[in-house]
Write a protein that holds these residues in place. Structure first.
Motif, short mmCIF file in Angstrom:
data_model
loop_
_atom_site.label_atom_id
_atom_site.label_comp_id
_atom_site.label_asym_id
_atom_site.label_seq_id
_atom_site.Cartn_x
_atom_site.Cartn_y
_atom_site.Cartn_z
N VAL A 150 20.49 -31.17 39.80
CA VAL A 150 21.42 -31.70 38.80
C VAL A 150 20.99 -31.17 37.45
CG1 VAL A 150 22.40 -33.75 37.73
CG2 VAL A 150 21.85 -33.78 40.17
N LEU A 151 21.88 -30.43 36.80
CA LEU A 151 21.59 -29.82 35.51
C LEU A 151 22.48 -30.43 34.44
CD1 LEU A 151 21.52 -26.06 36.65
CD2 LEU A 151 19.64 -27.72 36.67
N PHE A 152 21.93 -30.57 33.23
CA PHE A 152 22.67 -31.08 32.08
C PHE A 152 22.64 -29.98 31.02
CE2 PHE A 152 20.82 -34.59 34.42
CZ PHE A 152 21.91 -35.44 34.59
N LEU A 153 23.74 -29.25 30.91
CA LEU A 153 23.77 -28.02 30.13
C LEU A 153 24.68 -28.13 28.92
CD1 LEU A 153 23.95 -25.50 33.12
CD2 LEU A 153 21.92 -26.46 32.00
N GLN A 154 24.65 -27.10 28.10
CA GLN A 154 25.51 -27.02 26.92
C GLN A 154 26.56 -25.92 27.12
OE1 GLN A 154 23.19 -27.26 23.14
NE2 GLN A 154 21.43 -27.56 24.46
N GLY A 155 27.50 -25.82 26.21
CA GLY A 155 28.50 -24.76 26.29
C GLY A 155 29.82 -25.18 26.90
N GLY A 156 29.92 -26.43 27.34
CA GLY A 156 31.17 -26.90 27.93
C GLY A 156 31.41 -26.31 29.30
N ALA A 157 32.40 -26.87 30.00
CA ALA A 157 32.75 -26.33 31.31
C ALA A 157 33.23 -24.89 31.19
CB ALA A 157 33.83 -27.20 31.95
N SER A 158 33.80 -24.54 30.05
CA SER A 158 34.30 -23.18 29.86
C SER A 158 33.19 -22.14 29.97
CB SER A 158 35.00 -23.04 28.50
OG SER A 158 36.18 -23.82 28.47
N ALA A 159 31.98 -22.47 29.57
CA ALA A 159 30.87 -21.54 29.70
C ALA A 159 30.58 -21.25 31.17
CB ALA A 159 29.61 -22.10 29.03
N GLN A 160 30.83 -22.24 32.03
CA GLN A 160 30.56 -22.06 33.46
C GLN A 160 31.50 -21.06 34.10
OE1 GLN A 160 27.75 -23.43 34.53
NE2 GLN A 160 27.61 -24.28 32.45
N PHE A 161 32.65 -20.81 33.48
CA PHE A 161 33.56 -19.80 34.03
C PHE A 161 32.85 -18.45 34.16
CE2 PHE A 161 37.32 -22.11 31.77
CZ PHE A 161 37.24 -23.14 32.69
N SER A 162 31.93 -18.16 33.24
CA SER A 162 31.16 -16.92 33.29
C SER A 162 29.81 -17.10 33.99
CB SER A 162 30.93 -16.39 31.87
OG SER A 162 32.14 -16.04 31.24
N LEU A 163 29.22 -18.26 33.83
CA LEU A 163 27.89 -18.47 34.40
C LEU A 163 27.92 -18.57 35.92
CD1 LEU A 163 26.18 -20.91 31.89
CD2 LEU A 163 26.55 -18.45 31.76
N ILE A 164 28.99 -19.10 36.47
CA ILE A 164 29.07 -19.24 37.93
C ILE A 164 29.01 -17.88 38.63
CG2 ILE A 164 30.65 -19.88 39.81
CD1 ILE A 164 31.32 -22.38 38.02
N PRO A 165 29.85 -16.91 38.27
CA PRO A 165 29.69 -15.60 38.94
C PRO A 165 28.34 -14.95 38.68
CG PRO A 165 31.31 -15.47 37.15
CD PRO A 165 31.02 -16.92 37.38
N GLN A 166 27.79 -15.12 37.49
CA GLN A 166 26.48 -14.54 37.21
C GLN A 166 25.40 -15.12 38.13
OE1 GLN A 166 25.32 -13.69 32.97
NE2 GLN A 166 27.17 -14.85 32.53
N ASN A 167 25.49 -16.39 38.43
CA ASN A 167 24.47 -17.05 39.21
C ASN A 167 24.72 -17.04 40.72
OD1 ASN A 167 22.27 -18.74 37.54
ND2 ASN A 167 24.16 -18.64 36.33
N LEU A 168 25.99 -16.99 41.13
CA LEU A 168 26.30 -17.19 42.54
C LEU A 168 26.74 -15.94 43.30
CD1 LEU A 168 28.13 -20.65 42.74
CD2 LEU A 168 25.70 -20.14 42.59
N LEU A 169 27.01 -14.84 42.63
CA LEU A 169 27.47 -13.66 43.36
C LEU A 169 26.40 -13.14 44.33
CD1 LEU A 169 29.47 -11.66 40.65
CD2 LEU A 169 30.37 -12.74 42.72
N ASN A 170 25.15 -13.16 43.91
CA ASN A 170 24.04 -12.79 44.78
C ASN A 170 24.29 -11.45 45.50
OD1 ASN A 170 21.60 -12.95 46.11
ND2 ASN A 170 22.32 -14.40 47.67
N GLY A 171 24.66 -10.45 44.71
CA GLY A 171 24.85 -9.12 45.25
C GLY A 171 26.24 -8.84 45.79
N PRO A 180 20.64 -14.18 30.71
CA PRO A 180 19.76 -14.91 29.78
C PRO A 180 19.19 -16.15 30.45
CG PRO A 180 21.78 -14.24 28.67
CD PRO A 180 21.98 -13.94 30.12
N SER A 181 17.96 -16.47 30.13
CA SER A 181 17.28 -17.58 30.81
C SER A 181 18.02 -18.90 30.65
CB SER A 181 15.84 -17.70 30.30
OG SER A 181 15.81 -17.89 28.90
N VAL A 182 18.62 -19.15 29.48
CA VAL A 182 19.32 -20.42 29.29
C VAL A 182 20.59 -20.50 30.12
CG1 VAL A 182 18.40 -20.91 26.99
CG2 VAL A 182 20.51 -19.57 27.22
N PHE A 183 21.06 -19.36 30.64
CA PHE A 183 22.25 -19.33 31.49
C PHE A 183 21.90 -19.22 32.97
CE2 PHE A 183 24.38 -17.07 27.68
CZ PHE A 183 24.53 -18.28 27.02
#
Length: 359
Positions: A69-90, A221-224
């Protein structure tokens, strides 16, 4: 002071008891000698707030132990970009279901990182429903399937959890999280801005299964990076401490209401009353197909849009605020999240009936 009924889509109304407790504790929290706003996020006092926050959320949603469970900044809109960066896995593809303005934005941002497979879309029907699952295209080579469980602007809500055909299921639950029970184990990742059902703006909740993190490219970036944030208890950088505290108060309020199952019954009743008033009217119309109507965001259109300004003005005179629909769709919208009391919905229904009689 006279508080109004606030039907804003977000930031939205908060439980009055939460605001009163925050007011009472503003100068000093639990004998600490300081306000939460003044506390170090590394200090012993804030550690208690953070631990209770995560514990209460895990309890309310029955989050399994193999989820971070993470408590992050940037709003849900930031996750639109962070999700593919973190979950594509190649992988190079991800599946998306498009049912409104927010899933549309998620698709747009994801296209910067991968090939988006449009699993289904109701755009041609003005986002008035969820496409029939039998028509969906799910690519087995995709990294995940993304959907928006409740479209805040168009008022479309998925009645059930979609079948992702084995892909990790990702959901934007910003506007209906904690409004109904959900089986977390069916998801790879859930994310939600807190400014609708959980507290003020400024915090984004990410609930992610352990095996899906730790694969972000080195350029992330580490914060993302979800793995880095998980390793640092969401405190890789200074978090929005006071907002965490307020979210924690809302969670404790929800526990006092009987939890998510109890609040769902209230939400069902509130929405049913409002939709009944709209459906029985000759002046108001809801454009969403009945099986997919949102319990949280109820858009409605006046038969004569020339009356829109008069409706808004008269509503505000009765203490009913933020009913103007989103600029992209027009009309009206009543957001009736967990904290909207029954009396607020009843006041709106009575006003709508009187406005129809006089016009």
């Amino acid at each position: 002071m006279s508080r109004v009924y606030n039907f804003s889509a977000g930031p939205s109304t908060l439980p009055e008891s939460v605001l009163l407790q925050a007011q009472q504790e503003l100068l000093e929290w639990r004998g600490s000698g300081m306000s939460v706003m003044e506390m170090s996020h590394r200090g012993k006092h804030f550690a208690i707030i953070a631990e209770e926050l995560e514990s209460d959320l895990r309890s309310l949603l029955a989050i399994p132990d193999n989820y971070k469970v993470l408590f992050l900044q940037g709003g849900a809109s930031a996750q639109f970009s962070l999700i593919p960066q973190n979950l594509l896995n190649g992988k190079t593809k991800a599946c998306y279901i498009k049912t409104g303005a927010w899933s549309e934005k998620a698709v747009s941002d994801a296209q910067n990182y991968c090939e988006v497979v449009l699993t289904a879309s109701s755009e041609a029907e003005h986002y008035s429903h969820v496409p029939e699952p039998a028509t969906w295209l799910i690519d087995s080579d995709a990294a995940y399937l993304h959907y928006t469980s409740n479209e805040t602007i168009h008022g479309v809500e998925f009645p059930d959890i979609p079948d992702s055909k084995g892909l990790p299921l990702v959901s934007d639950m910003s506007s209906n999280i904690l409004s109904r029970p959900v089986d977390i184990s069916q998801f790879g990742l859930i994310y939600a801005g807190t400014q609708k059902n959980m507290g003020p703006s400024g915090v984004t909740i990410v609930i992610v299964r352990d095996d899906l993190i730790g694969h972000a490219p080195k350029t992330t970036p580490s914060v993302f990076n979800y793995a880095e944030q998980a390793k640092n208890q969401s405190m890789l950088n200074t978090p929005a401490t006071y907002n965490w505290y307020l979210v924690g108060l809302v969670l404790k309020w929800l526990q006092a209401q009987g939890g998510v199952a109890a609040i769902e019954q209230r939400n069902i009743a509130k929405a049913a009353k409002l939709y009944q008033a709209i459906d029985q009217s000759a002046l108001y119309h809801n454009p969403v197909a009945i099986p997919y109507r949102s319990r949280m965001n109820v858009p409605f259109i006046l038969a004569d849009d020339g009356l829109d300004k008069a409706f808004i003005s008269a509503a505000e005179a009765q203490g009913l605020y933020e009913l103007k629909g989103h600029r992209s769709v027009g009309g009206m919208r009543a957001s009736i999240y967990n904290a909207m009391p029954d009396a607020g919905v009843e006041a709106l229904i009575a006003f709508m009936a009187e406005f129809e009689r006089s016009h």
